[in-house]
Motif scaffolding. Structure first.
Motif, PDB file in Angstrom:
ATOM      1  N   GLU A 286       0.834  -1.206   0.000  1.00 14.68           N
ATOM      2  CA  GLU A 286       0.000   0.000   0.000  1.00 14.68           C
ATOM      3  C   GLU A 286       0.867   1.254   0.000  1.00 14.68           C
ATOM      4  O   GLU A 286       0.561   2.236  -0.697  1.00 14.68           O
ATOM      5  N   MET A 287       1.946   1.248   0.766  1.00 10.82           N
ATOM      6  CA  MET A 287       2.853   2.398   0.771  1.00 10.82           C
ATOM      7  C   MET A 287       3.471   2.599  -0.614  1.00 10.82           C
ATOM      8  O   MET A 287       3.580   3.736  -1.106  1.00 10.82           O
ATOM      9  N   LYS A 288       3.853   1.504  -1.237  1.00 12.96           N
ATOM     10  CA  LYS A 288       4.440   1.578  -2.575  1.00 12.96           C
ATOM     11  C   LYS A 288       3.424   2.115  -3.573  1.00 12.96           C
ATOM     12  O   LYS A 288       3.753   2.944  -4.432  1.00 12.96           O
ATOM     13  N   ALA A 289       2.173   1.652  -3.475  1.00 11.21           N
ATOM     14  CA  ALA A 289       1.119   2.100  -4.385  1.00 11.21           C
ATOM     15  C   ALA A 289       0.838   3.592  -4.239  1.00 11.21           C
ATOM     16  O   ALA A 289       0.424   4.253  -5.194  1.00 11.21           O
ATOM     17  N   ARG A 290       1.082   4.129  -3.040  1.00  9.54           N
ATOM     18  CA  ARG A 290       0.862   5.554  -2.791  1.00  9.54           C
ATOM     19  C   ARG A 290       2.066   6.416  -3.160  1.00  9.54           C
ATOM     20  O   ARG A 290       2.039   7.631  -2.990  1.00  9.54           O
ATOM     21  N   GLY A 291       3.096   5.760  -3.648  1.00  9.43           N
ATOM     22  CA  GLY A 291       4.289   6.508  -4.016  1.00  9.43           C
ATOM     23  C   GLY A 291       5.181   6.806  -2.842  1.00  9.43           C
ATOM     24  O   GLY A 291       6.087   7.651  -2.929  1.00  9.43           O
ATOM     25  N   LEU A 292       4.938   6.142  -1.720  1.00 13.99           N
ATOM     26  CA  LEU A 292       5.757   6.337  -0.522  1.00 13.99           C
ATOM     27  C   LEU A 292       6.879   5.311  -0.482  1.00 13.99           C
ATOM     28  O   LEU A 292       6.780   4.238  -1.081  1.00 13.99           O
ATOM     29  N   SER A 326      -6.895   2.602   5.634  1.00 15.99           N
ATOM     30  CA  SER A 326      -7.288   3.621   6.620  1.00 15.99           C
ATOM     31  C   SER A 326      -6.314   3.678   7.794  1.00 15.99           C
ATOM     32  O   SER A 326      -6.021   4.751   8.328  1.00 15.99           O
ATOM     33  N   LYS A 327      -5.796   2.521   8.216  1.00 19.14           N
ATOM     34  CA  LYS A 327      -4.840   2.505   9.324  1.00 19.14           C
ATOM     35  C   LYS A 327      -3.530   3.175   8.924  1.00 19.14           C
ATOM     36  O   LYS A 327      -2.876   3.841   9.727  1.00 19.14           O
ATOM     37  N   LEU A 328      -3.157   2.996   7.669  1.00 19.15           N
ATOM     38  CA  LEU A 328      -1.913   3.591   7.205  1.00 19.15           C
ATOM     39  C   LEU A 328      -2.001   5.118   7.210  1.00 19.15           C
ATOM     40  O   LEU A 328      -1.005   5.803   7.474  1.00 19.15           O
ATOM     41  N   ASP A 329      -3.184   5.654   6.965  1.00 19.92           N
ATOM     42  CA  ASP A 329      -3.373   7.111   7.023  1.00 19.92           C
ATOM     43  C   ASP A 329      -2.992   7.657   8.388  1.00 19.92           C
ATOM     44  O   ASP A 329      -2.495   8.775   8.509  1.00 19.92           O
ATOM     45  N   TYR A 330      -3.229   6.865   9.420  1.00 15.46           N
ATOM     46  CA  TYR A 330      -2.956   7.298  10.787  1.00 15.46           C
ATOM     47  C   TYR A 330      -1.458   7.357  11.067  1.00 15.46           C
ATOM     48  O   TYR A 330      -0.979   8.181  11.850  1.00 15.46           O
TER      49      TYR A 330
END
Length: 332
Positions: A286-292, A326-330
């Motif tokens: 998910e982090m990779k997909a967000r460009g992080l 949603s948890k990653l947003d936190y």
């Protein structure tokens, strides 16, 4: 046709006073009348999705890569999906539609796999006009309208397959569907060459359900308690208990359905409950997909805060990877 060529053609059309802002059949007729019919159809097909190899072109390698790099903890499902879809799409003359029934607890990847299949069959992926999604609580909410739903469902599938033989139909929340409703499309899934002039043999039907999840979890937990690696689990360890539990579960949507009785479901695909390590993989992806930049520390923290069961051993994630975004947003 490249973009420059298309732009030039559109400029010619505009200079000729032809309406090109929308290429509906009426516009095409105007073009034909002006002696530019072939050109009009070429531009129409370039701009609008059509049922041909330009828009529908199965990428077996792409599906394999997606399953290997994006779907975690599902060695059984990955193997079945890849072989089933590749074999079906490689067959120019299948005997029947491909019918897959995906089962497992929430957040284990059933919807995700459906998306992967669509992305590697259709150029537009899930946005393709040839991919149709039915959700039980949205499209079939009232038992009192049961007969109407049956008729509408039959008409919808017949109409869309008539429009494109390579259509895909996804039925989500099968465990919430009124028992017997899915039997209304049984003839379309059978070994018929044509029904009323329409062939359904190149279509794909995918059923998504939580039904049977308990049996899958019990089997996976037994393996864990016995100290066996989950990768030792095979389809034969789950297939029988899965098909029987779905057939005999009044809340499965496939309860006593003739689809099972007549062996029209090609594969019952089990999705295993996810462990901590799989949740970590989901977070990193998910982090990779967000460009992080994927950070192990963040992934471990998110995974620790997920609820697991059984409570004392914390073996499997209750919601799989469903709440990861949603948890990653936190934490970011």
């Amino acid at each position: 046709m490249n973009a420059a060529r298309l732009y030039l053609l559109l400029h010619v059309f505009l200079s000729a006073g032809v309406l090109v802002h929308t290429f509906e059949p009426f516009t095409t007729t105007m073009v034909v009348g002006l002696g530019l019919g072939t050109l009009g159809r070429t531009i129409y097909n370039y701009l609008h999705e059509s049922c041909d190899s330009k828009w529908i072109d199965f990428n077996a390698t792409g599906l394999e890569v997606d399953l290997e790099s994006k779907l975690f903890g599902q060695h059984i499902a990955s193997r079945i999906i890849l072989k089933a879809v590749t074999g079906f799409m490689s067959n120019e003359n299948p005997k029947k539609p491909l019918v897959l029934s995906l089962h497992g607890w929430t957040g284990t990847g059933k919807n995700f796999v459906s998306q992967m299949i669509a992305d590697n069959v259709y150029k537009e992926g899930m946005d393709s006009s040839f991919v149709h999604i039915f959700t039980s609580e949205l499209h079939f909410p009232h038992l009192s309208h049961f007969d109407t739903y049956k008729t509408q469902l039959q008409q919808w599938i017949r109409g869309n397959v008539s429009n494109c033989a390579r259509s895909m139909f996804i039925f989500d929340e099968m465990d919430k569907m009124h028992p017997g409703l899915i039997d209304s499309i049984k003839p379309y899934l059978d070994y018929y060459d044509r029904l009323d002039g329409v062939s359904y043999r190149k279509a794909i039907f995918i059923f998504l359900s939580n039904a049977g999840g308990e049996g899958i979890i019990e089997t996976a937990l037994d393996f864990w308690k016995a100290g066996r690696d989950r990768e030792e689990l095979e389809l034969k360890d789950l297939e029988t208990v899965l098909s029987l539990s779905v057939f005999n579960n009044k809340r499965s949507g496939l309860w006593h359905t003739s689809l099972i009785d007549k062996n029209l479901v090609d594969f019952f695909v089990p999705f295993l409950p996810l462990e901590d390590r799989h949740v970590v993989q989901c977070v990193m992806a998910e982090m990779k997909a967000r460009g992080l930049r994927p950070e192990q520390k963040v992934a471990d923290q998110v995974a620790r805060d997920v609820v697991y069961f059984p409570k004392s051993e914390r073996v499997f994630s209750v919601k799989g990877c469903k709440t990861i975004a949603s948890k990653l947003d936190y934490y970011t």
